[in-house]
Scaffold this motif. Structure first.
Motif, mmCIF file in Angstrom:
data_model
loop_
_atom_site.group_PDB
_atom_site.id
_atom_site.type_symbol
_atom_site.label_atom_id
_atom_site.label_comp_id
_atom_site.label_asym_id
_atom_site.label_seq_id
_atom_site.Cartn_x
_atom_site.Cartn_y
_atom_site.Cartn_z
ATOM 1 N N GLN A 110 -19.050 -15.257 21.793
ATOM 2 C CA GLN A 110 -18.705 -16.273 22.308
ATOM 3 C C GLN A 110 -19.424 -17.680 22.065
ATOM 4 O O GLN A 110 -20.327 -17.970 22.647
ATOM 5 C CB GLN A 110 -18.318 -16.327 23.922
ATOM 6 N N ILE A 111 -19.249 -18.245 21.013
ATOM 7 C CA ILE A 111 -19.947 -19.375 20.314
ATOM 8 C C ILE A 111 -19.935 -20.692 21.093
ATOM 9 O O ILE A 111 -20.846 -21.656 20.880
ATOM 10 C CB ILE A 111 -19.552 -19.554 18.920
ATOM 11 N N ASN A 112 -18.896 -20.701 22.125
ATOM 12 C CA ASN A 112 -18.826 -21.818 22.905
ATOM 13 C C ASN A 112 -19.532 -21.810 24.269
ATOM 14 O O ASN A 112 -19.378 -22.669 25.051
ATOM 15 C CB ASN A 112 -17.271 -22.345 23.085
ATOM 16 N N GLN A 155 -25.516 -19.868 23.341
ATOM 17 C CA GLN A 155 -26.083 -20.849 22.424
ATOM 18 C C GLN A 155 -27.660 -20.807 22.453
ATOM 19 O O GLN A 155 -28.247 -20.957 21.753
ATOM 20 C CB GLN A 155 -25.350 -22.296 22.668
ATOM 21 N N ALA A 156 -28.022 -21.053 23.920
ATOM 22 C CA ALA A 156 -29.524 -21.048 24.322
ATOM 23 C C ALA A 156 -30.164 -19.775 23.944
ATOM 24 O O ALA A 156 -31.034 -19.655 23.007
ATOM 25 C CB ALA A 156 -29.469 -20.995 25.825
ATOM 26 N N LYS A 157 -29.697 -18.590 24.106
ATOM 27 C CA LYS A 157 -29.988 -17.257 23.575
ATOM 28 C C LYS A 157 -30.216 -17.289 22.098
ATOM 29 O O LYS A 157 -31.128 -16.708 21.521
ATOM 30 C CB LYS A 157 -29.242 -15.987 24.229
ATOM 31 N N ALA A 158 -29.165 -17.863 21.325
ATOM 32 C CA ALA A 158 -29.284 -17.499 19.910
ATOM 33 C C ALA A 158 -30.581 -18.460 19.373
ATOM 34 O O ALA A 158 -31.005 -18.251 18.473
ATOM 35 C CB ALA A 158 -27.833 -18.104 19.315
ATOM 36 N N LEU A 159 -30.419 -19.866 20.071
ATOM 37 C CA LEU A 159 -31.474 -20.542 19.721
ATOM 38 C C LEU A 159 -32.968 -20.122 19.765
ATOM 39 O O LEU A 159 -33.742 -20.234 18.920
ATOM 40 C CB LEU A 159 -31.512 -21.777 20.401
ATOM 41 N N PHE A 160 -32.991 -19.394 20.697
ATOM 42 C CA PHE A 160 -34.370 -18.774 21.300
ATOM 43 C C PHE A 160 -34.514 -17.374 20.088
ATOM 44 O O PHE A 160 -35.607 -17.491 19.729
ATOM 45 C CB PHE A 160 -34.397 -18.040 22.906
ATOM 46 N N GLU A 161 -33.512 -16.834 20.003
ATOM 47 C CA GLU A 161 -33.844 -15.693 18.913
ATOM 48 C C GLU A 161 -33.778 -16.120 17.482
ATOM 49 O O GLU A 161 -34.055 -15.275 16.621
ATOM 50 C CB GLU A 161 -32.784 -14.666 19.073
ATOM 51 N N LEU A 162 -33.494 -17.431 17.063
ATOM 52 C CA LEU A 162 -33.325 -17.898 15.752
ATOM 53 C C LEU A 162 -34.789 -17.517 14.849
ATOM 54 O O LEU A 162 -34.631 -17.097 13.850
ATOM 55 C CB LEU A 162 -33.123 -19.281 15.778
ATOM 56 N N PRO A 163 -35.844 -17.921 15.364
ATOM 57 C CA PRO A 163 -36.948 -17.659 14.715
ATOM 58 C C PRO A 163 -37.257 -16.116 14.040
ATOM 59 O O PRO A 163 -37.658 -15.898 12.940
ATOM 60 C CB PRO A 163 -38.259 -18.037 15.702
ATOM 61 N N ARG A 164 -36.995 -15.258 15.356
ATOM 62 C CA ARG A 164 -36.991 -13.813 14.695
ATOM 63 C C ARG A 164 -35.933 -13.398 13.793
ATOM 64 O O ARG A 164 -36.198 -12.723 12.680
ATOM 65 C CB ARG A 164 -36.913 -12.942 16.025
ATOM 66 N N MET A 165 -34.750 -13.826 13.701
ATOM 67 C CA MET A 165 -33.531 -13.592 12.947
ATOM 68 C C MET A 165 -33.944 -14.295 11.623
ATOM 69 O O MET A 165 -33.777 -13.473 10.356
ATOM 70 C CB MET A 165 -32.291 -14.049 13.206
ATOM 71 N N LEU A 166 -34.311 -15.330 11.377
ATOM 72 C CA LEU A 166 -35.036 -16.121 9.981
ATOM 73 C C LEU A 166 -35.973 -15.272 9.650
ATOM 74 O O LEU A 166 -35.961 -15.080 8.217
ATOM 75 C CB LEU A 166 -35.335 -17.566 10.530
ATOM 76 N N GLU A 167 -36.775 -14.787 10.365
ATOM 77 C CA GLU A 167 -38.033 -13.985 9.651
ATOM 78 C C GLU A 167 -37.349 -12.599 9.344
ATOM 79 O O GLU A 167 -37.812 -12.127 8.195
ATOM 80 C CB GLU A 167 -39.154 -13.638 10.678
#
Length: 197
Positions: free
Chosen positions: A151-153, A158-170
């Protein structure tokens, strides 16, 4: 019903093409498909409309990509034949008016065979292939489907995805780096072989 039938025809053509390319498709599978084609009575114009349901060749690229694609194709066929089974009328006992199929008639199923049993046979074959060769790919498709339903809206998502972004980018960087290193090693190995030979 026409779309479902077209997909069944495409499966039969696919299986026939596979047989030509060296993959073994049993005589029973071919006969079952021919029985189903005769039962559904499609015109050549419908079958050969120039618009295949699935691409004639799997996507270009790595073996893994082709395996995931074929897993998706088999899953679609599984749903297709399930739908065709659901659309069949419930079986009724034979009446005095009904005549058994004659052995010389090519437009009817052979005695003792029904459309339902033929569809079940082909569906079972598809499930067996999926179970035997495409379990990992099926799991991957399930995970990809789960990603579509995020559910992107939602502000929480959105907050969880932002928090997880560094791990996913790595992780993405590691996967990309490992892939490029593998390609580099292959190129180096080919160069060494060319120098030796």
């Amino acid at each position: 019903m026409v779309a479902v039938a077209r997909m069944a025809v495409c499966l039969s053509l696919f299986l026939l093409i596979c047989q030509v390319r060296g993959i073994y498709v049993s005589q029973r599978v071919n006969e079952t498909i021919q029985n189903l084609l005769r039962h559904y009575k499609f015109s050549n114009r419908e079958i050969f409309s120039g618009n295949p349901i699935f691409p004639r060749d799997p996507p270009h690229g790595k073996r893994e990509v082709k395996m995931v694609f074929m897993s998706g194709v088999l899953e679609t066929y599984e749903k297709l034949f399930g739908q065709m089974l659901n659309q069949l009328p419930t079986s009724t006992p034979p009446t005095a008016d009904s005549t058994p199929p004659s052995t010389g008639t090519r437009t009817r199923l052979q005695p003792g065979q029904s459309v339902r049993s033929n569809l079940n046979y082909v569906l079972g074959m598809i499930k067996e292939i999926k179970k035997g060769y495409f379990q990992e790919e099926e799991k991957l498709l399930d995970e990809l489907r789960d990603l579509r339903h995020i559910q992107i809206n939602s502000s929480v998502v959105q907050a969880k995805a932002l928090f997880e972004l560094p791990r996913m980018l790595e992780q993405a960087g590691t996967v990309a780096h490992n892939d490029s290193m593998r390609r580099r090693r292959r190129r180096q190995a080919k160069s060494r072989m060319a120098l030796r030979g």
